[in-house]
Design an enzyme around this catalytic site. Structure first.
Site, short mmCIF file in Angstrom:
data_model
loop_
_atom_site.label_atom_id
_atom_site.label_comp_id
_atom_site.label_asym_id
_atom_site.label_seq_id
_atom_site.Cartn_x
_atom_site.Cartn_y
_atom_site.Cartn_z
N LYS A 196 39.94 37.03 34.50
CA LYS A 196 40.77 38.23 34.31
C LYS A 196 41.42 38.20 32.91
O LYS A 196 41.21 37.27 32.15
CB LYS A 196 41.80 38.33 35.43
CG LYS A 196 41.17 38.28 36.84
CD LYS A 196 40.34 39.52 37.17
CE LYS A 196 39.45 39.39 38.39
NZ LYS A 196 40.10 39.24 39.67
C1 LIG Z 1 39.98 39.14 41.18
C2 LIG Z 1 40.20 40.22 42.16
C3 LIG Z 1 40.99 40.05 43.32
C4 LIG Z 1 41.48 38.72 43.80
O1 LIG Z 1 42.16 37.99 42.88
P1 LIG Z 1 42.25 36.39 43.04
O2 LIG Z 1 43.27 36.03 42.01
O3 LIG Z 1 40.90 35.83 42.75
O4 LIG Z 1 42.70 36.11 44.43
C5 LIG Z 1 41.23 41.17 44.11
N1 LIG Z 1 40.73 42.37 43.81
C6 LIG Z 1 39.96 42.56 42.73
C7 LIG Z 1 39.44 43.94 42.44
C8 LIG Z 1 39.65 41.49 41.88
O5 LIG Z 1 38.84 41.68 40.83
#
Ligand SMILES: *Cc1c(COP(=O)(O)O)cnc(C)c1O
Length: 397
Positions: A196
């Site tokens: 991210k």
């Molecule tokens: C990455 C992601 C999540 C979950 O995040 P984590 O930190 O991996 O638990 C939820 N929704 C979307 C759309 C994502 O891309």
């Protein structure tokens, strides 16, 4: 004669596999973490509040609550809104499974809605058609880093008395009509996973304007207990109460220090992501078989992902053949995502199957995610463009 494809024994465009996303950690980040390790508070310490304050400022929110993952952030939002058994919540079909799973944790029912063909964002008309008297909310997923149509969602919210909550795990730094994502929905979830925009290893954050919801979520991340260790120490008291069932969803001070250091670099990283996306847009404009996603003119796109769709009438290969050919060229392409309701767990539990959201299913069959992260070099960008051009040209009809 064109170069033979690497998958057919030709020379690959590059030797090492370029991943679709990766973190950028520098010496400043490392020093920030080491400083916490030398101090007194590894968790529930002062870095948590400091990170929350920085994060709230970065996304224009009144309150930010740090938690252990983006999934925990979604779970906390579902809990704070008291979505539970008998409640339906509309979610887009094309998202990471955690968007829908977080509803199941609290016994609420996800109802899948289709996406728009050009942006792959939630189709608000389709979402409206799936509302019933049991609907409590719509989850806006700012897919690939582009905000949903929050004006249309706000109208639906007012007309049907439902909440709009946001899964902005793709969209830290994005804006909709000048408003930062994090300051639009009633509560917004962010992820701090390494692919991210900003990372703490694992981590998440909730942004909200509602002080009561923020308090509920702070208790929720700490077992449902009303005070944390540091607050009790400051008061010289041992007594605490648990009034609600919560979890241990805390983010450590080690992680928060990394997050603060990372967050300071967000504006530059977003600018670089937009620059790379612009270079791809220009390069692929001349390729008939390649259709990039549309960007809305009223949005500040955060470009978590750069996704293309293949035009089946312009190419003789399947998406999986193009995927394999690009991997062989050294390009770490990916697919985001299989529609959630096609996963075996959802099929078995809810009886869902193909046909529920045809636009999402068609996109899933044709889509590819190309590498995009801020520390990609200009040479990396060239490799992606060259490899896509080489593979698509070899299969063009
Ligand atoms: C990455 C992601 C999540 C979950 O995040 P984590 O930190 O991996 O638990 C939820 N929704 C979307 C759309 C994502 O891309």
């Amino acid at each position: 004669m064109a170069e033979p494809l690497a998958i057919n024994g030709g020379t690959p465009v590059r030797e090492s596999l370029l991943p679709y996303g990766r973190q950028s950690v520098d010496e400043k980040d490392i020093n920030a973490v080491v400083e916490v390790l030398r101090g007194n508070w590894l968790t529930t310490g002062p870095e948590v509040e400091a990170f929350e304050a920085d994060f709230a400022a970065a996304c224009g929110a009144d309150h930010a609550v740090a938690v252990s993952s983006g999934t925990a952030a979604l779970h906390a939002i579902v809990h704070a809104h008291a979505f539970g058994p008998g409640d339906e919540v509309v979610v887009p079909a094309l998202t990471f499974v955690a968007t829908a799973n977080s509803l199941l944790y609290e016994g609420a029912t996800p109802v899948f809605a289709d996406v728009e063909a050009d942006t792959l964002l939630l189709d608000c008309n389709d979402a409206e058609s799936r509302l019933t008297s049991s609907s409590r909310a719509i989850v806006a997923v700012d897919f690939a880093g582009q905000p949903c149509d929050y004006d249309a969602l706000d109208r639906l919210s007012a007309a049907r008395d439902i909440a709009i909550v946001a899964d902005a795990c793709h969209a830290l730094g994005a804006t909709f009509r000048g408003k930062p994502v994090g300051n639009i929905a009633s509560a917004t979830a962010f992820s701090l996973h390494p692919v991210k925009h900003v990372t703490t290893g694992e981590g998440g954050m909730i942004a909200t304007a509602d002080p009561a919801a923020a308090e509920t979520m702070r208790r929720f991340r700490n077992h449902g207990i009303d005070t944390d260790q540091r607050q009790r120490l400051a008061r010289g008291a041992w007594y605490y109460e648990m009034n609600d069932l919560g979890y241990n969803y805390r983010l450590t001070d080690i992680q928060c220090a990394l997050g603060r250091s990372q967050l300071a670099k967000l504006p530059g990283w977003i600018a670089r992501r937009r620059e790379i996306a612009g270079a791809y847009d220009r390069a692929f404009a001349g390729l008939d078989a390649v259709e990039p996603l549309a960007a809305r003119p009223d949005s500040g796109h955060a470009y978590h992902l750069y996704i293309i769709k293949l035009r089946p009438d312009a190419i003789s290969a399947t998406r999986d053949e193009v995927f394999a050919a690009l991997r062989a060229e050294g390009i770490g392409v990916n697919v985001h995502y299989l529609p959630v309701y096609l996963h075996p767990y959802y099929r078995e539990r809810f009886g869902t199957g193909p046909g529920l959201c045809p636009v999402a299913e068609d996109a899933c069959a044709r889509m590819l995610t190309l590498p995009l992260f801020p520390t990609m070099s200009d040479e990396d960008i060239r490799h992606v463009v060259d490899a896509v051009t080489k593979v698509v040209t070899a299969y063009e009809v």
